[in-house]
Design an enzyme around this catalytic site. Structure first.
Site, mmCIF file in Angstrom:
data_model
loop_
_atom_site.group_PDB
_atom_site.id
_atom_site.type_symbol
_atom_site.label_atom_id
_atom_site.label_comp_id
_atom_site.label_asym_id
_atom_site.label_seq_id
_atom_site.Cartn_x
_atom_site.Cartn_y
_atom_site.Cartn_z
ATOM 1 N N HIS A 140 -3.894 -2.042 -2.407
ATOM 2 C CA HIS A 140 -3.680 -3.300 -2.542
ATOM 3 C C HIS A 140 -3.414 -3.303 -4.346
ATOM 4 O O HIS A 140 -4.696 -2.812 -4.848
ATOM 5 C CB HIS A 140 -4.372 -4.338 -2.190
ATOM 6 N N ASP A 217 -12.617 -1.480 -0.850
ATOM 7 C CA ASP A 217 -11.996 -2.744 -0.704
ATOM 8 C C ASP A 217 -12.010 -3.339 0.898
ATOM 9 O O ASP A 217 -11.392 -2.636 1.533
ATOM 10 C CB ASP A 217 -10.622 -2.697 -1.270
ATOM 11 N N GLN A 220 -9.401 -6.667 4.176
ATOM 12 C CA GLN A 220 -8.763 -6.487 5.422
ATOM 13 C C GLN A 220 -9.819 -6.142 6.475
ATOM 14 O O GLN A 220 -9.140 -6.020 7.674
ATOM 15 C CB GLN A 220 -7.385 -5.626 5.233
ATOM 16 N N LYS A 243 -9.912 -14.550 3.760
ATOM 17 C CA LYS A 243 -9.219 -13.755 4.859
ATOM 18 C C LYS A 243 -9.985 -13.738 6.283
ATOM 19 O O LYS A 243 -9.868 -13.202 7.030
ATOM 20 C CB LYS A 243 -9.022 -12.564 4.287
ATOM 21 N N CYS A 381 1.994 -6.877 -2.255
ATOM 22 C CA CYS A 381 1.038 -6.522 -3.154
ATOM 23 C C CYS A 381 0.672 -4.919 -3.215
ATOM 24 O O CYS A 381 -0.463 -4.573 -3.430
ATOM 25 C CB CYS A 381 -0.170 -7.355 -3.428
HETATM 26 N N1 PLP Z 1 -7.403 -6.133 -1.043
HETATM 27 C C1 PLP Z 1 -6.754 -6.078 0.094
HETATM 28 C C2 PLP Z 1 -6.542 -5.087 1.029
HETATM 29 C C3 PLP Z 1 -5.970 -7.424 0.301
HETATM 30 O O1 PLP Z 1 -5.248 -7.385 1.463
HETATM 31 C C4 PLP Z 1 -6.193 -8.242 -0.482
HETATM 32 C C5 PLP Z 1 -5.238 -9.744 -0.305
HETATM 33 O O2 PLP Z 1 -4.134 -9.775 0.205
HETATM 34 C C6 PLP Z 1 -6.833 -8.213 -1.633
HETATM 35 C C7 PLP Z 1 -7.523 -6.972 -1.996
HETATM 36 C C8 PLP Z 1 -7.049 -9.218 -2.668
HETATM 37 O O3 PLP Z 1 -7.779 -10.438 -2.182
HETATM 38 P P1 PLP Z 1 -7.885 -11.707 -2.965
HETATM 39 O O4 PLP Z 1 -6.454 -12.151 -3.232
HETATM 40 O O5 PLP Z 1 -8.607 -12.771 -1.865
HETATM 41 O O6 PLP Z 1 -8.573 -11.319 -4.213
#
Ligand code: PLP
Length: 424
Positions: A140, A217, A220, A243, A381
């Site tokens: 992401h 990260d 998800q 999430k 993203c």
């Molecule tokens: N990493 C992953 C895999 C994501 O799907 C997302 C959000 O869609 C993020 C990071 C970023 O999360 P946040 O917008 O809550 O910071």
């Protein structure tokens, strides 16, 4: 109703371990009980954000109705109550991800902020010009851009582990990219755009054999699968409350105690100090050193209620239920002529990205919306990942444990209508 009071197990009402009463669960999510464009809402955008059970909404309301005060500083009753409620959630998060200590749990705004924190503290502590940071094609933007910024600031180099056509990290290539200059691996646990579950334990083991630290990260992963940071042995793990059926504006950074303790602060301000004079400042202990300013107190308390709720349903059962939904969605959608699923990894969370031949994903999303079906369309993203597949966008259905097989069928019917409209 699934009631969730983790601290009084006798009040827990669990659904029968053999069955998964999705209708009972759905009743706990007020937002799901509505029609959109005259059709029952089918919410399949859970990878973007999840819906909140009433227990979460009530916890936030209760906090504002009864306990609202700033935390950690007050001697008065409301502040003491609010502080206790906030800190109790830190312990819940520690237990939820299997961390050793509450000091290893830092409350932030989001996964994004957690990655930026590590980039700007750990990164600046260790990175020299010519050093390398290793990520993967699956990432992401939140796990790409902070490292690109760090590279610009320090003269480090960003390396990217490739994926195969199924959307899986090619481990041999990843291992080859780990070199003497690699200072950090930053990899996703589950891809938001494809649903791939990465072999994260192996990725961490391989990095550790070369004495390289790993940030995971987990944005998800935590909604779909039990996570145990001690078992993974990751150095940092980042995720977001929203999430995970909790409120927006709350994120978590887990870091190993000694590692976090050795890092410089991220932001300066109130709360992160022990004492301040014009000659200098002594920083607070973990985790407060990284929590400058008034945090999202009500949000954290709501997040605690979300964790209670998930624990009451049971993470293992959620994972098993979602596997069935994913299998059903994969079979149903791939049987529709003209539909191509993007991301066919052997290990997947309940995310199905797809394209419909001859129809722009935004048009797919717009027609589905008219049918009350909410899916995500676009690059999710993850533009470099889309590029890897020669695409600019996909439509993405991402499922939570309140989604049903009937909703999968409604999605499939909707896609057939899309194809009809476009003369397929
Ligand atoms: N990493 C992953 C895999 C994501 O799907 C997302 C959000 O869609 C993020 C990071 C970023 O999360 P946040 O917008 O809550 O910071």
């Amino acid at each position: 109703m699934i009631t969730a009071k983790s601290d009084s197990a006798d009040t827990l009402v669990r659904t029968d371990a053999q069955s998964f009463d999705v209708e009972a669960i759905r009743r706990d999510f007020p937002i799901l009980q509505q029609t959109v464009n005259g059709k029952p809402l089918v919410y399949l955008d859970n990878a973007a954000t999840t819906q909140k059970p009433r227990a979460v909404i009530d916890a936030i309301t209760d906090h504002y109705l009864k306990d609202n005060a700033n935390i950690h500083r007050g001697v008065h009753e409301l502040s003491v109550r609010a502080t206790a409620a906030y800190e109790k959630v830190r312990a819940k998060v520690r237990d939820f991800i299997g961390a050793d200590r509450v000091e290893e749990i830092v409350f932030l705004r989001s996964t994004t902020e957690a990655v930026n924190l590590v980039a700007q503290t750990y990164g600046h502590s260790v990175i020299q010009p010519g050093d390398e940071i290793l990520i993967s094609t699956l990432e992401h933007h939140s796990n790409i851009v902070p490292w690109q910024m760090l590279c610009e600031q320090t003269g480090a180099v960003l390396k990217v582990a490739p994926i195969n056509d199924a959307g899986e990290i090619i481990l041999e290539e990843y291992e080859k990219l780990l070199g003497p200059r690699t200072m950090l691996v930053a990899v996703t646990h589950v891809s938001n755009a494809l649903g791939t579950i990465t072999p994260i334990k192996e990725i961490i083991d391989i990095a550790h054999r070369s004495e390289v630290r790993v940030l995971v990260d987990g944005a998800q992963a935590v909604p779909h699968t039990p996570v145990d940071v001690r078992d993974l042995d990751c150095d940092f793990y980042a995720f977001s409350s929203h999430k995970l059926f909790g409120p927006t504006g709350v994120g978590v950074l887990y870091g190993k105690y000694d590692l976090l303790n050795g890092l410089p602060p991220y932001q300066g301000g109130g709360e992160m100090i022990l004492s301040v004079s014009f000659d200098g400042t002594t920083y607070n202990e973990l985790p407060f050193k990284f929590e400058a300013g008034t945090p999202n107190i009500a949000g954290v308390i709501g997040f605690g209620a979300a964790i209670d709720y998930i624990n009451a349903v049971g993470m293992e059962r959620i994972a098993a239920y979602e596997r069935d939904i994913l299998d059903h969605a994969t079979q149903t959608l791939s049987a529709i002529p003209g539909v191509r699923i993007i991301g066919t990894a052997t290990e997947k969370a309940s995310v199905v990205s797809f394209v419909v031949e001859g129809v722009h994903p935004h048009d797919v999303g717009t027609i589905l919306d008219q049918l009350g079906i909410a899916v995500r369309t676009g690059h999710h993203c993850a533009q470099p990942l889309m590029e890897r597949f020669g695409l600019t966008a996909t439509a993405r259905a991402s499922f939570a444990f309140y989604n049903t097989r009937d909703e999968v069928d409604a999605l499939a019917d909707g896609i057939r209508q899309v194809i009809e409209v476009f003369g397929g």
